[in-house]
Write a protein that holds these residues in place. Sequence first.
Motif, PDB file in Angstrom:
ATOM      1  N   ASP A  72     -15.275  86.250  50.966  1.00 56.01           N
ATOM      2  CA  ASP A  72     -14.886  85.076  50.195  1.00 56.01           C
ATOM      3  C   ASP A  72     -13.603  85.287  49.401  1.00 56.01           C
ATOM      4  OD1 ASP A  72     -16.009  86.983  48.612  1.00 56.01           O
ATOM      5  OD2 ASP A  72     -17.182  85.595  47.374  1.00 56.01           O
ATOM      6  N   GLU A  76     -10.944  80.283  47.114  1.00 55.05           N
ATOM      7  CA  GLU A  76     -10.518  79.220  46.203  1.00 55.05           C
ATOM      8  C   GLU A  76      -9.232  78.565  46.684  1.00 55.05           C
ATOM      9  OE1 GLU A  76      -8.845  83.146  44.950  1.00 55.05           O
ATOM     10  OE2 GLU A  76     -10.820  82.335  45.467  1.00 55.05           O
ATOM     11  N   GLU A  77      -8.416  79.303  47.449  1.00 49.17           N
ATOM     12  CA  GLU A  77      -7.181  78.731  47.975  1.00 49.17           C
ATOM     13  C   GLU A  77      -7.429  77.908  49.235  1.00 49.17           C
ATOM     14  OE1 GLU A  77      -4.444  81.880  48.521  1.00 49.17           O
ATOM     15  OE2 GLU A  77      -4.422  82.492  46.415  1.00 49.17           O
ATOM     16  N   ASP A  78      -8.470  78.221  49.985  1.00 48.13           N
ATOM     17  CA  ASP A  78      -8.810  77.476  51.199  1.00 48.13           C
ATOM     18  C   ASP A  78      -9.718  76.305  50.842  1.00 48.13           C
ATOM     19  OD1 ASP A  78      -7.336  79.285  52.610  1.00 48.13           O
ATOM     20  OD2 ASP A  78      -9.055  80.484  53.229  1.00 48.13           O
ATOM     21  N   SER A  79      -9.165  75.330  50.205  1.00 44.63           N
ATOM     22  CA  SER A  79      -9.935  74.151  49.836  1.00 44.63           C
ATOM     23  C   SER A  79     -10.156  73.272  51.065  1.00 44.63           C
ATOM     24  CB  SER A  79      -9.199  73.367  48.752  1.00 44.63           C
ATOM     25  OG  SER A  79      -7.931  72.945  49.217  1.00 44.63           O
ATOM     26  N   VAL A  80     -10.928  72.217  50.884  1.00 47.13           N
ATOM     27  CA  VAL A  80     -11.198  71.301  51.990  1.00 47.13           C
ATOM     28  C   VAL A  80      -9.915  70.617  52.451  1.00 47.13           C
ATOM     29  CG1 VAL A  80     -12.504  69.250  52.663  1.00 47.13           C
ATOM     30  CG2 VAL A  80     -13.548  70.952  51.151  1.00 47.13           C
ATOM     31  N   PHE A  81      -9.073  70.279  51.518  1.00 42.48           N
ATOM     32  CA  PHE A  81      -7.812  69.630  51.866  1.00 42.48           C
ATOM     33  C   PHE A  81      -6.920  70.566  52.670  1.00 42.48           C
ATOM     34  CE2 PHE A  81      -3.388  68.472  50.759  1.00 42.48           C
ATOM     35  CZ  PHE A  81      -3.370  67.191  51.316  1.00 42.48           C
ATOM     36  N   VAL A  82      -6.861  71.839  52.280  1.00 42.89           N
ATOM     37  CA  VAL A  82      -6.037  72.803  53.010  1.00 42.89           C
ATOM     38  C   VAL A  82      -6.586  73.013  54.414  1.00 42.89           C
ATOM     39  CG1 VAL A  82      -5.280  75.208  53.055  1.00 42.89           C
ATOM     40  CG2 VAL A  82      -5.229  73.939  50.915  1.00 42.89           C
ATOM     41  N   ARG A  83      -7.898  73.098  54.547  1.00 39.63           N
ATOM     42  CA  ARG A  83      -8.480  73.264  55.876  1.00 39.63           C
ATOM     43  C   ARG A  83      -8.222  72.047  56.752  1.00 39.63           C
ATOM     44  NH1 ARG A  83     -12.816  75.696  52.908  1.00 39.63           N
ATOM     45  NH2 ARG A  83     -14.003  73.745  53.016  1.00 39.63           N
ATOM     46  N   CYS A 181      -0.563  76.201  55.114  1.00 36.67           N
ATOM     47  CA  CYS A 181      -1.202  75.265  56.046  1.00 36.67           C
ATOM     48  C   CYS A 181      -1.122  75.730  57.490  1.00 36.67           C
ATOM     49  CB  CYS A 181      -0.566  73.874  55.914  1.00 36.67           C
ATOM     50  SG  CYS A 181      -0.895  73.058  54.336  1.00 36.67           S
TER      51      CYS A 181
END
Length: 460
Positions: A72, A76-83, A181
């Motif tokens: 993990d 915190e950097e791999d948010s839903v928006f980033v994914r 991204c």
Amino acid sequence: MEDLWKSRARSLQLRLRDRFRIAVDRHRRLPMFSTDGYFSSTLQRWLRRVRDFRRDSLPSSSAFYRKRVGKDIGAEEDSVFVRMLQALAVPVIGNVCYVFMHGLNRVQVYGAEKLHEVLLHRPENKPLITVSNHVASMDDPLVIASLLPPSVLLDARSLRWTMCATDRCFKNPVTSAFFQCVKVLPVSRGEGIYQKGMDMAVSKLNSGGWVHIFPEGSRSRDGGKTMGSAKRGVGRLVLDADNTPIVVPFVHTGMQEVMPIGANFPRIGQAVTVLIGDPIHFDDLLNEEQTQHMSRGKLYDAVSSRVSHRLQELKVQVDKLTLEHSIQLQNHDMQTTERAAGILHQVDWESFGMGSYITSEDDDSSSRLEIQSPMKLNVTNTQEHAPSERYFGMGFSYEGGIVSRIRGFMDPTELMGFAARGLFLNRRAEEKLASIQEIRPLKAWKQFLEANILQQWNAC
């Protein structure tokens, strides 16, 4: 009375002197602890024990150790928006790079099935590491995209993670967001193998992901002619992952022409050759019984040395393949020229009004070719001359006539095209003449109508 005042002045002087000395003594810096005494010796003994404990149990910045990394790190950097952005941007850019390499350039891939087998059929949660030489700034994603099957290019989760220096790819918030991204991890130069970027790469491997790394750490300074030694970072990725990763090496050449040093945009019409090798095994280094006497730093060096040695072997092989392919292209050009010479003899030059300029000569002398090769080709020596440094000149040798006039101004491909157009136009002329001959009865009927019926109509 006078003696009384003298004594009082003397006593006051002594008091002032004593008071001044006391003030100086009080402001004088004294050692916190004296060198002799029970308290000072006990304190020194405890400080010595603390230093020994830190040296034996806690890793220092100069020591190598296995740093446990969870799955993990960087979550915190791999948010839903980033994914979501990764799921959209990575396949689009990957397919664009695939079309650019295979559509606007020539890519020869040897051993692609080795990488496809690992990508499509490796066990679940089995990590993958790919290593390659670094020639141009756009080796990734151009070369990576040219190797992948369409099913992998359309799945952002199965595509690679890679690393890039913070002073190059993460200079400002805009570039940082873009490279985040497209699945790029930041690493800082000079901060060692235990920095956060390396921890994030190990975390991706622990999750069963694919990480691509350039073991050299930087681009080649001589356009890919030589390769540097592998750094310890690849050793840490292999040894510190929870599951032993599959390591697939590949070496490429030709990207120095697609993206030369200092160029802002990639070029088209270049040839790129990629050779994919067999997976590298580290079973002997991972055996605990044999590695108990080896330090962690030596294990990292052993892994890096093995990767570097394998890449050097592939480099020699890919240079040899590139040279052989260049020789085949030259032979193909010779055959094309011979075919063009044969076509030229079949052209009806009189239909172009050039019959008087063509001189009649023997067939042997008219089909003779002059081939100029400024350098000798040696297949066994693959590193002396680069394929891009060769050139090949050819022309038709005629003592006179139209061909001697155009020699040196047209290459064999243009000559063949010119001859083919002559044949095509000649054939069209014959077809047109045949069609005219076929409609002669209609023309006669028209003349009969004009001579008889139309004259009678006008007379009325």
